[in-house]
Every structure is written in C-alpha cells, then in structure tokens.
Design a protein around this motif. Structure first.
Motif, mmCIF file in Angstrom:
data_model
loop_
_atom_site.group_PDB
_atom_site.id
_atom_site.type_symbol
_atom_site.label_atom_id
_atom_site.label_comp_id
_atom_site.label_asym_id
_atom_site.label_seq_id
_atom_site.Cartn_x
_atom_site.Cartn_y
_atom_site.Cartn_z
ATOM 1 N N TYR A 142 0.639 -1.701 0.048
ATOM 2 C CA TYR A 142 -0.023 -0.182 -0.219
ATOM 3 C C TYR A 142 1.297 1.793 -0.163
ATOM 4 C CZ TYR A 142 -4.349 -2.896 1.304
ATOM 5 O OH TYR A 142 -4.926 -3.862 0.960
ATOM 6 N N PHE A 143 2.182 1.319 0.138
ATOM 7 C CA PHE A 143 3.179 2.501 0.136
ATOM 8 C C PHE A 143 4.124 2.218 0.273
ATOM 9 C CE2 PHE A 143 -0.285 3.236 3.524
ATOM 10 C CZ PHE A 143 -1.270 4.754 3.442
ATOM 11 N N ILE A 144 4.923 3.837 -0.216
ATOM 12 C CA ILE A 144 5.873 3.672 -1.398
ATOM 13 C C ILE A 144 6.654 4.471 -0.308
ATOM 14 C CG2 ILE A 144 5.871 2.362 -2.580
ATOM 15 C CD1 ILE A 144 5.638 5.381 -4.708
ATOM 16 N N ARG A 145 8.087 4.705 -0.530
ATOM 17 C CA ARG A 145 8.907 6.347 0.444
ATOM 18 C C ARG A 145 9.053 7.012 -0.681
ATOM 19 N NH1 ARG A 145 9.675 5.036 5.344
ATOM 20 N NH2 ARG A 145 8.677 3.731 6.008
ATOM 21 N N LYS A 146 9.528 6.596 -1.652
ATOM 22 C CA LYS A 146 9.611 7.642 -3.088
ATOM 23 C C LYS A 146 9.160 8.683 -3.482
ATOM 24 C CE LYS A 146 11.037 7.892 -7.985
ATOM 25 N NZ LYS A 146 10.943 7.193 -9.129
ATOM 26 N N GLY A 147 9.546 10.096 -3.134
ATOM 27 C CA GLY A 147 8.993 11.313 -3.034
ATOM 28 C C GLY A 147 8.227 11.732 -1.731
ATOM 29 N N ALA A 148 8.129 10.682 -0.904
ATOM 30 C CA ALA A 148 7.505 10.968 0.724
ATOM 31 C C ALA A 148 8.371 12.484 1.070
ATOM 32 C CB ALA A 148 7.339 9.750 1.419
ATOM 33 N N MET A 149 9.427 12.231 1.298
ATOM 34 C CA MET A 149 10.598 12.831 2.104
ATOM 35 C C MET A 149 11.017 14.328 1.293
ATOM 36 S SD MET A 149 11.137 11.706 5.096
ATOM 37 C CE MET A 149 10.918 10.920 6.312
ATOM 38 N N PRO A 150 10.529 15.395 2.190
ATOM 39 C CA PRO A 150 10.296 17.113 1.563
ATOM 40 C C PRO A 150 11.979 17.430 1.607
ATOM 41 C CG PRO A 150 10.248 16.974 4.140
ATOM 42 C CD PRO A 150 9.107 15.484 4.055
ATOM 43 N N GLY A 151 12.001 18.431 0.835
ATOM 44 C CA GLY A 151 14.058 18.782 0.586
ATOM 45 C C GLY A 151 14.212 18.729 1.974
ATOM 46 N N PHE A 152 14.150 19.601 3.016
ATOM 47 C CA PHE A 152 14.581 19.668 3.481
ATOM 48 C C PHE A 152 15.130 19.458 4.983
ATOM 49 C CE2 PHE A 152 10.292 20.324 5.302
ATOM 50 C CZ PHE A 152 10.429 19.955 6.421
ATOM 51 N N VAL A 153 14.835 17.460 4.521
ATOM 52 C CA VAL A 153 15.321 16.700 5.184
ATOM 53 C C VAL A 153 15.700 16.231 4.798
ATOM 54 C CG1 VAL A 153 13.948 14.586 6.453
ATOM 55 C CG2 VAL A 153 12.510 16.320 6.532
ATOM 56 N N GLN A 154 16.054 15.822 3.358
ATOM 57 C CA GLN A 154 16.947 15.497 2.463
ATOM 58 C C GLN A 154 18.290 15.775 2.769
ATOM 59 O OE1 GLN A 154 15.545 13.532 -1.115
ATOM 60 N NE2 GLN A 154 13.555 13.785 -0.651
ATOM 61 N N LYS A 155 18.039 17.028 2.419
ATOM 62 C CA LYS A 155 19.496 17.644 2.153
ATOM 63 C C LYS A 155 19.722 18.416 3.936
ATOM 64 C CE LYS A 155 17.696 20.429 -1.643
ATOM 65 N NZ LYS A 155 18.656 19.875 -2.786
ATOM 66 N N THR A 156 20.052 17.879 5.232
ATOM 67 C CA THR A 156 19.974 18.056 6.023
ATOM 68 C C THR A 156 20.764 15.719 6.929
ATOM 69 O OG1 THR A 156 17.712 18.181 7.228
ATOM 70 C CG2 THR A 156 19.384 19.906 6.732
ATOM 71 N N LEU A 157 19.016 15.838 7.267
ATOM 72 C CA LEU A 157 19.255 13.853 7.999
ATOM 73 C C LEU A 157 19.762 12.835 7.384
ATOM 74 C CD1 LEU A 157 18.500 12.864 10.567
ATOM 75 C CD2 LEU A 157 16.361 12.849 9.459
ATOM 76 N N LEU A 158 18.799 13.263 5.959
ATOM 77 C CA LEU A 158 18.832 12.209 5.233
ATOM 78 C C LEU A 158 19.541 11.650 3.883
ATOM 79 C CD1 LEU A 158 15.268 10.983 5.218
ATOM 80 C CD2 LEU A 158 16.429 10.027 6.806
ATOM 81 N N GLY A 159 19.927 12.954 3.575
ATOM 82 C CA GLY A 159 21.147 12.948 1.910
ATOM 83 C C GLY A 159 19.607 12.498 1.186
ATOM 84 N N GLU A 160 20.215 12.728 -0.194
ATOM 85 C CA GLU A 160 19.108 12.761 -1.239
ATOM 86 C C GLU A 160 20.075 11.564 -1.915
ATOM 87 O OE1 GLU A 160 18.039 16.848 -3.319
ATOM 88 O OE2 GLU A 160 20.380 16.484 -2.822
ATOM 89 N N GLY A 161 18.932 10.758 -2.426
ATOM 90 C CA GLY A 161 19.225 9.319 -3.178
ATOM 91 C C GLY A 161 19.533 8.053 -2.205
ATOM 92 N N GLY A 162 19.397 7.896 -0.647
ATOM 93 C CA GLY A 162 20.235 7.095 0.131
ATOM 94 C C GLY A 162 18.338 6.091 0.430
ATOM 95 N N ILE A 163 18.865 5.516 1.112
ATOM 96 C CA ILE A 163 18.115 3.865 1.312
ATOM 97 C C ILE A 163 16.732 4.174 1.455
ATOM 98 C CG2 ILE A 163 18.617 3.282 3.681
ATOM 99 C CD1 ILE A 163 18.387 0.807 2.795
ATOM 100 N N GLN A 164 16.234 5.934 2.042
ATOM 101 C CA GLN A 164 15.234 5.758 2.641
ATOM 102 C C GLN A 164 14.284 6.337 1.746
ATOM 103 O OE1 GLN A 164 18.306 6.967 4.503
ATOM 104 N NE2 GLN A 164 18.120 6.769 6.698
ATOM 105 N N SER A 165 14.357 6.731 0.595
ATOM 106 C CA SER A 165 13.713 7.081 -0.612
ATOM 107 C C SER A 165 13.358 6.035 -1.764
ATOM 108 C CB SER A 165 14.584 8.083 -1.112
ATOM 109 O OG SER A 165 15.438 7.986 -2.036
ATOM 110 N N LEU A 166 13.858 4.130 -1.228
ATOM 111 C CA LEU A 166 14.226 3.409 -2.632
ATOM 112 C C LEU A 166 12.439 2.120 -1.959
ATOM 113 C CD1 LEU A 166 17.408 1.854 -2.646
ATOM 114 C CD2 LEU A 166 16.390 3.365 -3.621
ATOM 115 N N ASP A 167 12.867 2.121 -2.645
ATOM 116 C CA ASP A 167 11.563 0.487 -2.799
ATOM 117 C C ASP A 167 11.125 -0.022 -3.331
ATOM 118 O OD1 ASP A 167 8.730 2.530 -1.547
ATOM 119 O OD2 ASP A 167 10.101 3.919 -2.655
#
Length: 420
Positions: free
Chosen positions: A62-87
C-alpha cells in the motif's frame, strides 16, 4: 465508505512546528479516530497512528517511500538518494547490505568499542569539575562508530566530525541558522566520505571487509553497477549519523536513572534482562522520532476510508509508543511491561514499539541499527548505575515536546565523577 475526519485550514504545516511531537496525537484524540486528513506543504495528507495503522503503513502493498521526504529533510538528515527513498527490490538490495553489517558478531564488536571509549572518557571526566553528557556522548560515539565502520579518524578531527554528524540530526525541523548549519554539515560530511570511498576504489585505503566503508564502496546496484560515489558516501553516513544520534537516548538514560532512582537499584542487582527491559522502556517513554512519511502506492480503502494514489501519509511514531490501546498506563515509566518481550523488538512486537520504525527489518524501513542502539544504551546505563558515581547539580533537565528531536535542555551535567 465514510468520510475521513478532516482538520480545517488551507495549510497546517506551521501547526506541526508549533506542536511538535503532539501534533498528530492531539488530533487523533480530538477526532476520536486513528487517522485524520489535513493539508501539509500545500498537499492533502493523512496522519495516522496505532498498531493497526502501523501494519498498514509499513505494508509494501500500500505504501512507498519515493517522493515522501521533503527536500529540507533530505538536505540535512538523510541525504539525497539514500536507502530511505528506495522501494521494492532496490530497497531490499540496499537493505541487505545494512543487515550484513548488523550481524551478531558485529553488534558485539560495537558494544566492546563503546565500552572501551566510555572507560577512556571516564578517566578524563574524573579530572574535571563537571562534564556535559550530551557532548561527551557524541565524542565517544563518533570515535567508536568510525572505528567500527572502518572510517579513518584523526584525534584532532573528532570534535569537528562529531559536530557535523549531530548537526544533521538536530537541524531538519529547526528554523534559521541551525538549519543552514545542518545543510552545510551535510555537504562537508559527504565530501569527507566521498574522498574516502574514492581512496578505497583506487586501492589507497583498505578498510576491513565487514565494515560500512568497505561494504558501500563496493556495493552494487541491481544492474551490477557500483553505487555512484555520492550515494556510497550517503550510505556510509547512514551508519555514522544515526549512531551519533544515540547521544539523545543516552541523555534520556541518565535522566531516567535520576527521575526513577529505584531503577538504579534494580540495575545494580545484575539481571541482564532487566537492563534490556529498562532500555526498551526508555525508547518507548521518551520522544525520539516524531513520525515517518510515505506515499500511497495506489488508491485503496481501509476501514471505510479512501486513500488516493500518491497521498502523503504520516505514521505517528511517538503517539503509537504512548497509545493506551497498546500500553497499559502509557504515561507511567514501567520497564516491567517488557518482561514478556523476550524476542523484542521483533516478531509480535513489530508494530507496537516503533521507536526506530516497525515491521520486518529486511522488507520495511525499520532502522537496521536498532540493536546497536540498544547495545550502546545498555553499556551506558550499566556504566552510570554500576561503575561510577556522580552528582547532578541544579540544572534544567526538562525537554521540549515542540523541538524535534528533543533532549534535556542542560545536556545533563555531571559533577564529581568517580569510579565506584
């Protein structure tokens, strides 16, 4: 079919910042519902919490992570393209690498490194009038984690690297200069690790095979290609950064020992499983992550409510850990509630204790470093309760329920540290 409870307002993002951890729990309570609809960042969003909601949210169907995290979180906490954005298969491929790093022997090694650095740090603490545990924990964790991850770290660089890593944790929801510092810290940290990955691939640096730097320098995508250097660096940082974030939990560990002195007596009795129960209750009771974000994979109906495809959905982490439908007297600090959780935090408890996500480690986005977190907290709790004595001077030990993440405001000042 029935209408989903809806919060009024054209944009309610500022309410999230004003209420912090309590934004979703407050509305779940006022609506007498496990979920409600609102508008966040200019889009329809569903907020939900509780055990059944967690099972739905963490379902790949029912759910995916792609496109869920806002940019301000990716540019500080997570980074862009890491495992948190994969499905799906991409996520499982990347997650398998993380899980190999968390094998039992590696967790045991991690615990030994934490203990070694803690013992060394204590020798310096006893020479000082006072120390701030939050700051000291970051240094200990930075040294131990870099060694564990195969990342070279000069003694002169410890303070700088610890600051960069903790800024990435503290800054996503912070306004103004703190957020700017967090973005700058992310850029510097990625440049640091990218250089190391390049050295590994050139043969100029050879970290041990079971370490994060080795693993992600040579990890391959599903098509057989190596991760690009930036993504490899981001994944190494996805080991380092969460490990330093544990310093928040370590402050709450000291706070729990102070607020509930009877627990220190129980820990002194030497029951290793009670130590585990104590740590799990800290992770349940105190705030850490407020919520997780995902998007609806498709349109579907759940309990009479319709989710449209791509709907932004937030799972209430803190509220679920405090849910009276799951926990008896959740406002009470009570480690005994975990006495039957011998497989915790897996199996039947996958959707109840959500301190670092929920569900199956291999398939969901549950943090693979959860056991490392528990082990580090156990080492610190045992050290504070059984190996040293100290005084807590008058200080502000309160913590904000608005700031995300939060911690005791004083950072927990210890005076007159001595060996027992």
């Amino acid at each position: 079919m029935r209408p989903m409870p809806r919060e009024a307002g054209l944009e309610n993002g500022l309410k999230v910042l004003r209420e912090g951890y309590m934004y979703i729990p407050n509305r779940r309570k006022s609506f007498h519902a496990s979920l409600f609809e609102t508008t966040l960042m200019g889009q329809r969003a569903v907020c939900m919490g509780g055990e059944e909601a967690a099972k739905l949210f963490l379902s790949e169907e029912y759910f995916i992570r792609k496109g869920a995290m806002p940019g301000f979180v990716q540019k500080t906490l997570l980074g862009e393209g890491g495992i948190q954005s994969l499905d799906d298969n991409e996520h499982r491929n990347r997650k398998a690498a993380f899980l190999r790093l968390m094998a039992r022997d590696r967790v045991d090694e991690w615990g030994k490194l934490i203990e070694k650095e803690l013992m060394t740090a204590t020798e310096t603490w006893i020479q000082k009038e006072s120390i701030v545990l939050y700051e000291e924990a970051q240094k200990i964790l930075t040294k131990a984690t870099c060694e564990w991850a195969g990342v070279p770290l000069d003694e002169a660089d410890i303070d700088e690297r610890a600051e960069q890593l903790i800024l990435m944790v503290e800054s996503p929801a912070s306004p103004g200069i703190t957020h700017v510092k967090g973005r700058a810290a992310r850029v510097k940290a990625e440049a640091w690790i990218k250089e190391l990955v390049e050295q590994v691939r050139k043969g100029d640096l050879t970290p041990p095979e079971k370490t994060a730097l080795y693993t992600f320098s040579w990890h391959r995508n599903l098509d057989g290609s190596l991760l690009d250097v930036k993504t490899a660096a981001i994944e190494v940082l996805n080991i380092l950064r969460p490990s330093i974030a544990i310093s928040i939990y370590l402050c709450f560990t000291a706070l729990a020992l102070h607020q509930y002195p009877e627990e220190k007596t129980k820990l002194f009795e030497g029951n290793p499983y009670y130590l585990h129960m104590f740590i799990q209750e800290i992770r349940r009771y105190f705030p850490f992550f407020p919520f997780q974000a995902a998007r609806a994979r498709k349109e579907f109906t759940w309990k009479g409510h319709t989710f449209k495809k791509d709907t932004l959905t937030l799972l209430d982490i803190y509220g679920t850990n405090q849910d009276p439908a799951i926990w008896e007297s959740p406002e009470t600090f009570n480690p005994d509630r975990f006495q039957d959780w011998h497989s915790s935090p897996t199996n039947h408890v996958q959707y109840q204790l959500l301190a670092q996500g929920g569900g199956d480690y291999a398939r969901t986005h549950r943090c693979p470093g959860e056991w490392n977190t528990v082990r580090a907290m156990e080492v610190f709790a045992d050290h504070l309760a059984n190996r040293i004595t100290y005084d807590l001077p008058e200080q502000d030990l309160s913590y904000s329920m608005v700031n995300m993440p939060t911690r005791p405001k004083s950072g927990v000042v210890l005076e007159n540290v001595r060996w027992k």
